[in-house]
Write a protein that holds these residues in place. Structure first.
Motif, PDB file in Angstrom:
ATOM      1  N   VAL A  42     -11.505  61.044  61.206  1.00 15.18           N
ATOM      2  CA  VAL A  42     -11.749  62.422  60.795  1.00 15.18           C
ATOM      3  C   VAL A  42     -11.581  63.322  62.020  1.00 15.18           C
ATOM      4  O   VAL A  42     -12.214  63.107  63.048  1.00 15.18           O
ATOM      5  N   VAL A  43     -10.681  64.309  61.908  1.00 13.39           N
ATOM      6  CA  VAL A  43     -10.458  65.262  62.998  1.00 13.39           C
ATOM      7  C   VAL A  43     -11.267  66.519  62.701  1.00 13.39           C
ATOM      8  O   VAL A  43     -11.093  67.151  61.651  1.00 13.39           O
ATOM      9  N   LEU A  44     -12.154  66.847  63.622  1.00 15.40           N
ATOM     10  CA  LEU A  44     -13.006  68.021  63.454  1.00 15.40           C
ATOM     11  C   LEU A  44     -12.579  69.130  64.418  1.00 15.40           C
ATOM     12  O   LEU A  44     -12.518  68.916  65.624  1.00 15.40           O
ATOM     13  N   LEU A  45     -12.273  70.288  63.870  1.00 20.62           N
ATOM     14  CA  LEU A  45     -11.926  71.464  64.662  1.00 20.62           C
ATOM     15  C   LEU A  45     -13.087  72.446  64.555  1.00 20.62           C
ATOM     16  O   LEU A  45     -13.325  73.011  63.485  1.00 20.62           O
ATOM     17  N   ASN A  46     -13.815  72.590  65.659  1.00 17.54           N
ATOM     18  CA  ASN A  46     -15.026  73.415  65.653  1.00 17.54           C
ATOM     19  C   ASN A  46     -15.919  73.060  64.462  1.00 17.54           C
ATOM     20  O   ASN A  46     -16.449  73.933  63.763  1.00 17.54           O
ATOM     21  N   GLY A  47     -16.059  71.761  64.245  1.00 17.25           N
ATOM     22  CA  GLY A  47     -16.953  71.261  63.201  1.00 17.25           C
ATOM     23  C   GLY A  47     -16.347  71.149  61.816  1.00 17.25           C
ATOM     24  O   GLY A  47     -16.972  70.586  60.907  1.00 17.25           O
ATOM     25  N   GLU A  48     -15.116  71.653  61.623  1.00 20.38           N
ATOM     26  CA  GLU A  48     -14.469  71.621  60.304  1.00 20.38           C
ATOM     27  C   GLU A  48     -13.490  70.450  60.209  1.00 20.38           C
ATOM     28  O   GLU A  48     -12.680  70.224  61.110  1.00 20.38           O
TER      29      GLU A  48
END
Length: 223
Positions: A76-82
């Motif tokens: 899972v790739v999280l960008l600023n938590g998303e």
């Protein structure tokens, strides 16, 4: 001692697909560097930042946090938590990632995170400059490639399987252009590390590539 495996090669060579399976079979941590660059590129696109606006890109890098976690066996790739897994695999994002990866600020931020992961775990990392720049001391380095025609066909099949309309000639043209960009950029250009093993997958299926990689890793680790 932690074992680091660096897999480099051009766009569409199958690095990510192979690296994920290899990591699963060897119980290593898979670090998807391409996904990290794509996540950063997606941030720029989402915020209307042009790939040529170096000053703006430099100024916002500090606001970007990218984390890779594994949930239920899936990355899972999280960008600023998303969770941006479903947003970063578009062609436009890939092309943007190739363009912005030339900026030292972008590369420095991501390389630091990648090295920290490699210090703590047995990792398999794939990208464009893993063996040459990110993990120059990796015990195993593999340069995975295939002809542009083979890579275009694989991408074409992948997109068709998802029900998307595409043109194989346009895909191959994009791949050739990406190769040119990646090999000729000033910062960390795509090239085979001197101590990397060249593996051409043009005439191999996934199982064949996996078998070859496991043989290479075994030889390097147990020599």
């Amino acid at each position: 001692m932690n074992i680091n495996v660096a897999i480099d090669g051009p766009a569409g060579a199958g690095k990510s697909t192979i690296a994920k399976r290899l990591a699963a079979e060897l119980s290593y941590i898979y670090v998807d560097t391409g996904a990290m660059y794509r996540a950063m590129a997606y941030y720029f696109m989402k915020n209307g930042i042009d790939s040529t606006d170096k000053e703006k890109i430099d100024s916002v890098c500090k606001d970007i946090d990218i984390t890779i976690t594994h949930k239920n066996g899936e990355q899972v790739v999280l960008l600023n938590g998303e969770n941006v897994n479903g947003l970063i695999r578009q062609e436009a994002v890939g092309n943007m990632a190739s363009k912005v990866s030339v900026y030292p600020t972008v590369r420095t931020k991501l390389v630091d995170l990648q090295r920290q992961l490699a210090k703590k775990e047995n990792v398999i990392m794939d990208g464009r400059d893993i063996g040459t720049v990110v993990l120059p001391d990796a015990q195993v380095k593999i340069y995975l490639t295939a002809s542009s025609k083979t890579r275009a066909q694989r991408r074409f099949d992948e997109l068709c399987a998802k029900g998307l309309e595409c043109d194989i000639d346009v895909i191959e043209k994009d791949i050739i252009e990406r190769d040119k960009q990646d090999m000729n950029r000033e910062v960390s250009p795509l090239r085979q590390a001197e101590d990397a093993v060249l593996l051409d997958s043009s005439n191999l299926d996934i199982d064949g590539v996996l078998s070859e990689m496991k043989r290479i890793i075994d030889e390097k680790i147990n020599k």
